[in-house]
Design a protein around this motif. Structure first.
Motif, PDB file in Angstrom:
ATOM      1  N   ALA A  97       0.830  -1.208   0.000  1.00 52.23           N
ATOM      2  CA  ALA A  97       0.000   0.000   0.000  1.00 52.23           C
ATOM      3  C   ALA A  97       0.865   1.260   0.000  1.00 52.23           C
ATOM      4  CB  ALA A  97      -0.943  -0.013   1.204  1.00 52.23           C
ATOM      5  N   LEU A  98       1.923   1.265   0.804  1.00 54.66           N
ATOM      6  CA  LEU A  98       2.824   2.413   0.887  1.00 54.66           C
ATOM      7  C   LEU A  98       3.477   2.703  -0.468  1.00 54.66           C
ATOM      8  CD1 LEU A  98       4.473   4.518   2.573  1.00 54.66           C
ATOM      9  CD2 LEU A  98       6.111   2.672   3.000  1.00 54.66           C
ATOM     10  N   LEU A  99       4.028   1.670  -1.095  1.00 54.96           N
ATOM     11  CA  LEU A  99       4.702   1.862  -2.377  1.00 54.96           C
ATOM     12  C   LEU A  99       3.716   2.234  -3.480  1.00 54.96           C
ATOM     13  CD1 LEU A  99       7.405  -0.920  -2.316  1.00 54.96           C
ATOM     14  CD2 LEU A  99       7.768   1.532  -2.276  1.00 54.96           C
ATOM     15  N   ALA A 100       2.551   1.605  -3.500  1.00 62.48           N
ATOM     16  CA  ALA A 100       1.550   1.920  -4.524  1.00 62.48           C
ATOM     17  C   ALA A 100       1.147   3.386  -4.424  1.00 62.48           C
ATOM     18  CB  ALA A 100       0.340   1.009  -4.377  1.00 62.48           C
ATOM     19  N   LYS A 101       0.927   3.863  -3.212  1.00 64.52           N
ATOM     20  CA  LYS A 101       0.544   5.265  -3.024  1.00 64.52           C
ATOM     21  C   LYS A 101       1.672   6.200  -3.463  1.00 64.52           C
ATOM     22  CE  LYS A 101      -1.186   8.499   0.400  1.00 64.52           C
ATOM     23  NZ  LYS A 101      -1.586   8.696   1.789  1.00 64.52           N
ATOM     24  N   ARG A 102       2.895   5.896  -3.054  1.00 64.20           N
ATOM     25  CA  ARG A 102       4.053   6.739  -3.394  1.00 64.20           C
ATOM     26  C   ARG A 102       4.291   6.788  -4.900  1.00 64.20           C
ATOM     27  NH1 ARG A 102       8.854   8.286  -0.557  1.00 64.20           N
ATOM     28  NH2 ARG A 102      10.054   9.514  -2.017  1.00 64.20           N
ATOM     29  N   LEU A 103       4.030   5.663  -5.586  1.00 61.08           N
ATOM     30  CA  LEU A 103       4.289   5.577  -7.017  1.00 61.08           C
ATOM     31  C   LEU A 103       3.075   5.960  -7.864  1.00 61.08           C
ATOM     32  CD1 LEU A 103       6.284   2.233  -6.949  1.00 61.08           C
ATOM     33  CD2 LEU A 103       7.227   4.543  -7.202  1.00 61.08           C
ATOM     34  N   GLY A 104       1.931   6.198  -7.233  1.00 62.22           N
ATOM     35  CA  GLY A 104       0.727   6.554  -7.968  1.00 62.22           C
ATOM     36  C   GLY A 104       0.131   5.397  -8.747  1.00 62.22           C
ATOM     37  N   LEU A 105       0.249   4.200  -8.197  1.00 66.00           N
ATOM     38  CA  LEU A 105      -0.250   2.990  -8.849  1.00 66.00           C
ATOM     39  C   LEU A 105      -1.314   2.329  -7.987  1.00 66.00           C
ATOM     40  CD1 LEU A 105       3.212   1.459  -9.816  1.00 66.00           C
ATOM     41  CD2 LEU A 105       1.628   2.620 -11.358  1.00 66.00           C
ATOM     42  N   SER A 106      -2.015   1.376  -8.570  1.00 70.11           N
ATOM     43  CA  SER A 106      -2.956   0.577  -7.780  1.00 70.11           C
ATOM     44  C   SER A 106      -2.164  -0.467  -6.994  1.00 70.11           C
ATOM     45  CB  SER A 106      -3.967  -0.116  -8.689  1.00 70.11           C
ATOM     46  OG  SER A 106      -3.312  -1.091  -9.480  1.00 70.11           O
ATOM     47  N   ARG A 107      -2.745  -0.950  -5.926  1.00 67.83           N
ATOM     48  CA  ARG A 107      -2.062  -1.969  -5.119  1.00 67.83           C
ATOM     49  C   ARG A 107      -1.783  -3.231  -5.921  1.00 67.83           C
ATOM     50  NH1 ARG A 107      -5.189  -1.691   0.689  1.00 67.83           N
ATOM     51  NH2 ARG A 107      -4.860   0.519   1.001  1.00 67.83           N
ATOM     52  N   SER A 108      -2.642  -3.534  -6.876  1.00 64.70           N
ATOM     53  CA  SER A 108      -2.455  -4.754  -7.674  1.00 64.70           C
ATOM     54  C   SER A 108      -1.234  -4.669  -8.585  1.00 64.70           C
ATOM     55  CB  SER A 108      -3.698  -5.060  -8.487  1.00 64.70           C
ATOM     56  OG  SER A 108      -3.950  -4.017  -9.405  1.00 64.70           O
ATOM     57  N   ALA A 109      -0.700  -3.465  -8.806  1.00 58.98           N
ATOM     58  CA  ALA A 109       0.484  -3.298  -9.651  1.00 58.98           C
ATOM     59  C   ALA A 109       1.777  -3.580  -8.898  1.00 58.98           C
ATOM     60  CB  ALA A 109       0.521  -1.885 -10.218  1.00 58.98           C
ATOM     61  N   VAL A 110       1.695  -3.750  -7.571  1.00 66.20           N
ATOM     62  CA  VAL A 110       2.880  -3.981  -6.732  1.00 66.20           C
ATOM     63  C   VAL A 110       2.741  -5.360  -6.094  1.00 66.20           C
ATOM     64  CG1 VAL A 110       4.233  -3.125  -4.786  1.00 66.20           C
ATOM     65  CG2 VAL A 110       3.026  -1.507  -6.259  1.00 66.20           C
ATOM     66  N   ARG A 111       3.726  -6.238  -6.328  1.00 66.74           N
ATOM     67  CA  ARG A 111       3.676  -7.604  -5.802  1.00 66.74           C
ATOM     68  C   ARG A 111       4.974  -7.983  -5.104  1.00 66.74           C
ATOM     69  NH1 ARG A 111       2.424  -8.418 -10.952  1.00 66.74           N
ATOM     70  NH2 ARG A 111       4.344  -9.504 -11.371  1.00 66.74           N
ATOM     71  N   VAL A 112       4.857  -8.640  -3.958  1.00 66.14           N
ATOM     72  CA  VAL A 112       6.024  -9.225  -3.298  1.00 66.14           C
ATOM     73  C   VAL A 112       6.249 -10.573  -3.976  1.00 66.14           C
ATOM     74  CG1 VAL A 112       6.980 -10.095  -1.141  1.00 66.14           C
ATOM     75  CG2 VAL A 112       5.511  -8.071  -1.112  1.00 66.14           C
ATOM     76  N   THR A 113       7.395 -10.730  -4.661  1.00 64.50           N
ATOM     77  CA  THR A 113       7.652 -11.963  -5.399  1.00 64.50           C
ATOM     78  C   THR A 113       8.582 -12.915  -4.657  1.00 64.50           C
ATOM     79  OG1 THR A 113       9.404 -10.888  -6.653  1.00 64.50           O
ATOM     80  CG2 THR A 113       7.221 -10.930  -7.646  1.00 64.50           C
ATOM     81  N   SER A 114       9.364 -12.403  -3.714  1.00 64.10           N
ATOM     82  CA  SER A 114      10.173 -13.288  -2.875  1.00 64.10           C
ATOM     83  C   SER A 114      10.497 -12.579  -1.573  1.00 64.10           C
ATOM     84  CB  SER A 114      11.457 -13.732  -3.585  1.00 64.10           C
ATOM     85  OG  SER A 114      12.333 -12.656  -3.752  1.00 64.10           O
ATOM     86  N   GLY A 115      10.776 -13.362  -0.550  1.00 62.32           N
ATOM     87  CA  GLY A 115      11.114 -12.812   0.749  1.00 62.32           C
ATOM     88  C   GLY A 115       9.911 -12.440   1.590  1.00 62.32           C
ATOM     89  N   ALA A 116       8.782 -13.089   1.368  1.00 62.30           N
ATOM     90  CA  ALA A 116       7.551 -12.738   2.078  1.00 62.30           C
ATOM     91  C   ALA A 116       7.722 -12.784   3.596  1.00 62.30           C
ATOM     92  CB  ALA A 116       6.407 -13.643   1.646  1.00 62.30           C
ATOM     93  N   THR A 117       8.562 -13.686   4.094  1.00 65.10           N
ATOM     94  CA  THR A 117       8.759 -13.787   5.540  1.00 65.10           C
ATOM     95  C   THR A 117      10.123 -13.269   5.982  1.00 65.10           C
ATOM     96  OG1 THR A 117       9.551 -16.063   5.349  1.00 65.10           O
ATOM     97  CG2 THR A 117       7.187 -15.754   5.726  1.00 65.10           C
ATOM     98  N   ALA A 118      10.868 -12.677   5.070  1.00 61.66           N
ATOM     99  CA  ALA A 118      12.196 -12.138   5.390  1.00 61.66           C
ATOM    100  C   ALA A 118      12.141 -10.618   5.404  1.00 61.66           C
ATOM    101  CB  ALA A 118      13.208 -12.605   4.341  1.00 61.66           C
ATOM    102  N   ARG A 119      13.154  -9.993   5.989  1.00 62.20           N
ATOM    103  CA  ARG A 119      13.214  -8.529   5.968  1.00 62.20           C
ATOM    104  C   ARG A 119      13.530  -8.001   4.578  1.00 62.20           C
ATOM    105  NH1 ARG A 119      14.147  -5.165  10.821  1.00 62.20           N
ATOM    106  NH2 ARG A 119      13.625  -6.499  12.556  1.00 62.20           N
ATOM    107  N   LEU A 120      14.410  -8.696   3.854  1.00 66.47           N
ATOM    108  CA  LEU A 120      14.770  -8.266   2.504  1.00 66.47           C
ATOM    109  C   LEU A 120      13.824  -8.931   1.518  1.00 66.47           C
ATOM    110  CD1 LEU A 120      16.724  -6.432   1.054  1.00 66.47           C
ATOM    111  CD2 LEU A 120      18.235  -8.360   0.742  1.00 66.47           C
ATOM    112  N   LYS A 121      13.102  -8.111   0.777  1.00 61.78           N
ATOM    113  CA  LYS A 121      12.073  -8.604  -0.130  1.00 61.78           C
ATOM    114  C   LYS A 121      12.378  -8.166  -1.553  1.00 61.78           C
ATOM    115  CE  LYS A 121       8.862  -8.028   3.624  1.00 61.78           C
ATOM    116  NZ  LYS A 121       8.838  -9.413   3.991  1.00 61.78           N
TER     117      LYS A 121
END
Length: 94
Positions: A51-75
């Motif tokens: 949500a933070l990145l989508a808002k900052r970039l002016g995109l919808s939330r669906s345009a931003v995806r976590v593809t790896s590191g879902a449970t790690a600090r580095l994603k």
């Protein structure tokens, strides 16, 4: 257009939702530092980051995806609709 890839080091329970600038890992690869107030429970911190990145970039939330590191600090995230150059400009990396 191929999605832009972004490495993010996330700090959950960081007190507020914010982007804290850029840093580099031991191998010199850049990553974005971000913090969210959400806890790292049941994907809440990842959802807050998206949500933070989508808002900052002016995109919808669906345009931003976590593809790896879902449970790690580095994603690793994929951002649809922006070139890597657009991403760098919007997030303040020179």
């Amino acid at each position: 257009m191929k999605p832009a890839v972004l490495a993010v080091r996330l700090t959950p329970r960081g007190g507020r939702d914010a982007i804290d600038g850029w840093a580099a890992d031991a191998d010199g690869r850049p990553y974005l530092k971000a913090r969210v107030s959400a806890p790292p429970v049941e994907g809440e911190a990842n959802a807050a980051l998206v949500a933070l990145l989508a808002k900052r970039l002016g995109l919808s939330r669906s345009a931003v995806r976590v593809t790896s590191g879902a449970t790690a600090r580095l994603k690793r995230l994929e951002i649809e609709g922006l070139s890597p150059e657009d991403l760098d400009r919007l997030l303040g990396r020179s």
